[in-house]
Motif scaffolding. Structure first.
Motif, PDB file in Angstrom:
ATOM      1  N   PRO A 140       1.029  -0.856   0.728  1.00 28.22           N
ATOM      2  CA  PRO A 140       0.389  -0.378   0.017  1.00 28.22           C
ATOM      3  C   PRO A 140       1.108   1.033  -0.196  1.00 28.22           C
ATOM      4  N   VAL A 141       2.209   1.063   0.624  1.00 27.49           N
ATOM      5  CA  VAL A 141       2.470   2.439   0.511  1.00 27.49           C
ATOM      6  C   VAL A 141       3.666   2.499  -0.228  1.00 27.49           C
ATOM      7  N   THR A 142       4.240   1.518  -1.598  1.00 22.65           N
ATOM      8  CA  THR A 142       4.478   2.525  -2.827  1.00 22.65           C
ATOM      9  C   THR A 142       3.392   2.026  -3.855  1.00 22.65           C
ATOM     10  N   ARG A 143       1.981   1.936  -3.633  1.00 17.87           N
ATOM     11  CA  ARG A 143       0.643   1.963  -4.490  1.00 17.87           C
ATOM     12  C   ARG A 143       1.511   1.037  -5.519  1.00 17.87           C
ATOM     13  N   GLU A 144       1.456  -0.576  -5.380  1.00 13.16           N
ATOM     14  CA  GLU A 144       1.658  -1.776  -6.234  1.00 13.16           C
ATOM     15  C   GLU A 144       1.313  -2.903  -5.839  1.00 13.16           C
ATOM     16  N   TYR A 145       1.064  -3.559  -6.825  1.00 10.80           N
ATOM     17  CA  TYR A 145       0.341  -4.691  -6.630  1.00 10.80           C
ATOM     18  C   TYR A 145       0.932  -5.416  -8.377  1.00 10.80           C
ATOM     19  N   VAL A 146       0.435  -7.364  -7.462  1.00  9.25           N
ATOM     20  CA  VAL A 146       0.896  -8.159  -8.543  1.00  9.25           C
ATOM     21  C   VAL A 146      -0.828  -9.449  -8.107  1.00  9.25           C
ATOM     22  N   ARG A 147      -0.938  -9.643  -9.522  1.00 11.41           N
ATOM     23  CA  ARG A 147      -2.244 -10.483  -9.233  1.00 11.41           C
ATOM     24  C   ARG A 147      -1.044 -12.281  -9.425  1.00 11.41           C
ATOM     25  N   VAL A 148      -2.225 -12.995  -8.406  1.00 11.16           N
ATOM     26  CA  VAL A 148      -1.948 -14.318  -8.723  1.00 11.16           C
ATOM     27  C   VAL A 148      -2.880 -15.117  -8.987  1.00 11.16           C
ATOM     28  N   PRO A 149      -2.995 -15.812  -9.993  1.00 12.12           N
ATOM     29  CA  PRO A 149      -4.137 -16.458 -10.445  1.00 12.12           C
ATOM     30  C   PRO A 149      -4.356 -18.324  -8.613  1.00 12.12           C
ATOM     31  N   LEU A 150      -5.397 -18.454  -8.424  1.00 13.78           N
ATOM     32  CA  LEU A 150      -5.117 -19.811  -7.365  1.00 13.78           C
ATOM     33  C   LEU A 150      -4.534 -20.686  -8.832  1.00 13.78           C
ATOM     34  N   PRO A 151      -4.191 -21.735  -7.789  1.00 12.37           N
ATOM     35  CA  PRO A 151      -3.357 -22.858  -8.497  1.00 12.37           C
ATOM     36  C   PRO A 151      -4.420 -23.481  -8.980  1.00 12.37           C
TER      37      PRO A 151
END
Length: 409
Positions: A140-151
């Motif tokens: 939340p601090v750097t305002r970044e995220y990565v999507r990881v679909p469920l296995p």
């Protein structure tokens, strides 16, 4: 104001002094400082600032920053209109914490925190999108995220102990366990997803793929861990409530499951006959120790037992809180901070409207502090968990992977 009588005060300071000053500021102030000038923005994004902030954070004895998800019902709203998605609270033990709103625009608006079941890991939060069955690892601090679909679902049929085919949804907090943590030696972030007691998948940040992990321990009479989605991350291990008598841990370095004794069962501790009591058991961390919180209900009483672990399987009863001193929905709270040299415990609601309570162990009295960030009872429901902020960009964790997977919000 940067300019005093025509002198650019901060512009004339050496970079290392500017970084030292900025790294001492509250998180919300630093985030806003990036908007002051390009020079400040570049300084805050620099490796030198990230390291300076990290070193100063290590000397903080108590957590005073919390990550909060606000929602209407069960879904987190976006920052569109009058609603807000996420917040950072600083000075959480005070009556009026400093609040920094983190807008949830674009794709991230679909996600909600896995609260009250999750905790932050070195500044990263685990979020989940129920509609698309995708995890999000977010800073939340750097305002970044990565999507990881469920296995992917396991091949073949999953049978119960009498040979019947099991059918359950791909994700449900009562059927599956999960958690994210940082391994001790290799310093790798790993997301662990456990499908009941039938399979384990591990996603190491930076690899871009899930791999099959070791089989989780079996539980007699159950198809999943007793604690459901509840988990705790501490000192290179993930912890879940395996069953009423045991805790399950997963070492993120060796990738080995271990089972050890939980605290004394609430029924046994209170001396209540079988069938006369029901209780819930959850794990969390408190003052760098694993903590187990039991809530036992009988026909006439509600009792909360808070245990801390001194060594694996070595438990100490921190306090017993009975119904006659409860306020509001305190029985749904989890301990989050120890105050006054161990004499008081700050607790936050894990369900409901974000109430905070301070329990005085010596006087066995409770003070309700108020609602998180001033949200009123009939508006936003709030969940909070301890948060160790970091300015480390996600791209440093994905050096061997396409940087296009890192999204901003």
């Amino acid at each position: 104001m940067n300019h005093i009588n025509g002198f650019d005060f901060f512009g004339e300071l050496p970079l290392e002094i500017t970084i030292d000053i900025l790294s001492r500021l509250p998180i919300g102030t630093v985030i806003r400082s990036k908007l002051v000038s390009k020079a400040w923005r570049d300084a805050i994004k620099s490796h030198e600032f990230v390291e300076a902030h990290r070193l100063k954070g290590e000397h903080k004895h108590e957590h005073d920053t919390f990550f909060v998800g606000t929602s209407y019902g069960d879904s987190v709203e976006t920052s569109c209109g009058d609603s807000e998605g996420y917040k950072l609270l600083e000075g959480y033990g005070s009556s009026i914490p400093t609040t920094t709103t983190i807008p949830c625009t674009g794709t991230l608006a679909e996600y909600k925190p896995l609260l009250p079941y999750s905790s932050s890991v070195m500044g990263l939060m685990l979020l989940f999108c129920p509609l698309s069955e995708v995890f999000s690892i977010c800073n939340p601090v750097t305002r970044e995220y990565v999507r990881v679909p469920l296995p992917p679902s396991p091949s073949g049929k999953i049978l119960d102990r009498v040979g019947r085919v099991l059918h359950f949804p791909k994700f449900h907090v009562t059927c599956f366990s999960y958690g994210i943590g940082l391994s001790n030696k290799s310093k790798q972030y790993k997301l662990v997803y456990i499908r009941g007691c039938y399979g384990c998948h591990i996603y190491t940040l930076g690899t871009g793929q899930w791999r099959v992990g070791p089989s989780p321990p079996k539980i007699e009479g159950y198809s999943h861990f007793f604690g459901g989605g509840n988990w705790a991350s501490l000192d290179g291990k993930l912890y879940w409530v395996k069953d009423k008598e045991n805790i399950c841990s997963f070492d993120l370095e060796s990738e080995v499951f271990t089972t050890f004794s939980a605290p004394l069962c609430a029924r046994q501790y209170l001396g209540v006959p079988v069938g006369k009591i029901c209780y819930s058991r959850r794990v969390c961390f408190l003052e760098e120790r694993l903590c187990v919180c039991d809530v036992a209900r009988t026909y006439v009483d509600i009792v909360m037992l808070i245990w801390t672990m001194r060594g694996e399987g070595d438990w100490r009863l921190l306090c017993t809180i009975r119904k006659d001193v409860f306020k509001g929905d305190m029985y749904m709270s989890l301990p989050i901070k120890v105050l006054d040299k161990g004499n008081k415990i700050l607790m936050a609601s894990s369900e409901g409207c974000g109430e905070r309570y301070c329990y005085d162990i010596n006087n066995t009295s409770i003070t309700q502090i108020g609602y998180v960030a001033g949200d009123s009872l009939d508006q936003q429901y709030t969940y909070a968990c301890p948060f160790n902020p970091t300015f480390v960009p996600l791209k440093t964790l994905f050096q061997h992977q396409d940087k296009d997977i890192i999204h901003s919000f």
